[in-house]
Scaffold this motif. Sequence first.
Motif, PDB file in Angstrom:
ATOM      1  N   THR A 138       5.050  62.224  59.706  1.00 53.39           N
ATOM      2  CA  THR A 138       6.047  61.260  60.189  1.00 53.39           C
ATOM      3  C   THR A 138       5.387  60.078  60.867  1.00 53.39           C
ATOM      4  O   THR A 138       5.758  58.921  60.625  1.00 53.39           O
ATOM      5  CB  THR A 138       7.028  61.936  61.169  1.00 53.39           C
TER       6      THR A 138
ATOM      7  N   GLN B 126      18.617  60.309  60.845  1.00 51.31           N
ATOM      8  CA  GLN B 126      17.479  59.394  60.997  1.00 51.31           C
ATOM      9  C   GLN B 126      16.514  59.839  62.091  1.00 51.31           C
ATOM     10  O   GLN B 126      15.679  59.054  62.549  1.00 51.31           O
ATOM     11  CB  GLN B 126      17.957  57.958  61.272  1.00 51.31           C
ATOM     12  N   TYR B 127      16.616  61.121  62.489  1.00 52.62           N
ATOM     13  CA  TYR B 127      15.696  61.664  63.484  1.00 52.62           C
ATOM     14  C   TYR B 127      14.930  62.828  62.858  1.00 52.62           C
ATOM     15  O   TYR B 127      15.495  63.900  62.624  1.00 52.62           O
ATOM     16  CB  TYR B 127      16.450  62.156  64.725  1.00 52.62           C
ATOM     17  N   MET B 128      13.640  62.626  62.585  1.00 46.25           N
ATOM     18  CA  MET B 128      12.836  63.679  61.990  1.00 46.25           C
ATOM     19  C   MET B 128      12.704  64.869  62.924  1.00 46.25           C
ATOM     20  O   MET B 128      12.661  66.018  62.495  1.00 46.25           O
ATOM     21  CB  MET B 128      11.446  63.139  61.620  1.00 46.25           C
TER      22      MET B 128
ATOM     23  N   GLN C  21      13.551  56.624  65.622  1.00 44.93           N
ATOM     24  CA  GLN C  21      14.200  56.957  64.366  1.00 44.93           C
ATOM     25  C   GLN C  21      13.183  57.079  63.245  1.00 44.93           C
ATOM     26  O   GLN C  21      12.040  56.619  63.358  1.00 44.93           O
ATOM     27  CB  GLN C  21      15.244  55.903  64.011  1.00 44.93           C
ATOM     28  N   LEU C  22      13.598  57.711  62.181  1.00 49.65           N
ATOM     29  CA  LEU C  22      12.692  58.031  61.080  1.00 49.65           C
ATOM     30  C   LEU C  22      12.045  56.794  60.493  1.00 49.65           C
ATOM     31  O   LEU C  22      10.830  56.762  60.262  1.00 49.65           O
ATOM     32  CB  LEU C  22      13.468  58.791  59.994  1.00 49.65           C
ATOM     33  N   TRP C  23      12.828  55.745  60.227  1.00 47.48           N
ATOM     34  CA  TRP C  23      12.262  54.573  59.584  1.00 47.48           C
ATOM     35  C   TRP C  23      11.987  53.499  60.634  1.00 47.48           C
ATOM     36  O   TRP C  23      12.740  52.590  60.767  1.00 47.48           O
ATOM     37  CB  TRP C  23      13.212  54.041  58.513  1.00 47.48           C
TER      38      TRP C  23
ATOM     39  N   ARG D 216       5.175  56.076  59.679  1.00 45.90           N
ATOM     40  CA  ARG D 216       5.550  54.921  60.490  1.00 45.90           C
ATOM     41  C   ARG D 216       4.408  53.918  60.619  1.00 45.90           C
ATOM     42  O   ARG D 216       4.647  52.719  60.724  1.00 45.90           O
ATOM     43  CB  ARG D 216       5.954  55.378  61.895  1.00 45.90           C
TER      44      ARG D 216
ATOM     45  N   ALA E 207      17.463  65.270  58.718  1.00 45.36           N
ATOM     46  CA  ALA E 207      16.647  64.106  59.073  1.00 45.36           C
ATOM     47  C   ALA E 207      17.178  62.828  58.431  1.00 45.36           C
ATOM     48  O   ALA E 207      17.240  61.779  59.073  1.00 45.36           O
ATOM     49  CB  ALA E 207      15.196  64.343  58.660  1.00 45.36           C
TER      50      ALA E 207
END
Length: 212
Positions: A45, A151-153, A210-212, A49, A147
Motif C-alpha cells: 500500500t 477507500q481505506y486499506m 485513503q487508498l489512493w 502511494r 478497501a
Amino acid sequence: MIIAKFVIVVIVAYLLGSIPFGLIMGKVTSGIDVREYGSGKTGGTNVMRTVGTKFGILTIVLDVAKAAGAVILAKAIVGSSILLIGGISIHWQIAQVIAGLAAVAGHNWSVFAKFKGGRGVTAYFGTLFVIFPPAGIFGVEVLAISALRSQYMSMGSILGALAALCLMVPLTIAYDFPPIYLAYGLVAVALLVYQHHDNIKRLQQGTERQLW
C-alpha cells in the motif's frame, strides 16, 4: 534430528519473510526509501502511494509469494518426521504454523531493513493460501471489497483478516481442518490487528490516509 529441522524452518521462514520487496521496489524504480514516506512501512500500500500502483501490486504479489514459499518449504524440510512430546505429535503441520509466524515476523521486522517492515497483511494471507486456502481466498475477497468501497486499506485489511478467521472456525469443526491452523489464525490476526493500532486510532478520528 527433527529439532534441527524445526530450527532450520524458523531461520529459513524468517529470512524469506524479511526480504523487503517494498524497500527494494522503491530503491530500484525511484531511488527512494519508502520508509521515509506515507505510513513509513514497506508494504504494498505504501509502495502504491509513493512509487505507483503497478509497483505496489507487484510488491503485494512478491510479499504473498515469499510467505507462501516459507510455509511450503517448512513441510518439505520436516517431511514425515514426527517428535512426540508428552503424547503430543510435533510434525509438519506444526512446522507450517511456526514457519507462518516466522515469515510474518520477518515481514514486520525485517533483519534486512533495520527491523522495520510492513504490517503483516500480505505475509499472513500468503501463509493462509497454503495452510487454509478457502479462508485465505474468502478473506482477500472481503479485504478487496471493503478497501475499494471505503477507500481505506487498513479497514479492508482488518475486516479481511477477521472474515478469514471467522470462516476458519466452522470449517475446522465441519471438515476436520487441523485445530493448530485455527490457533495460528487467532495468533496471527491478533498480531495483525495490533500492528494496525495507529490506523484504528486514525479511523476513529477521521484522519486515516485513503487508498489512493
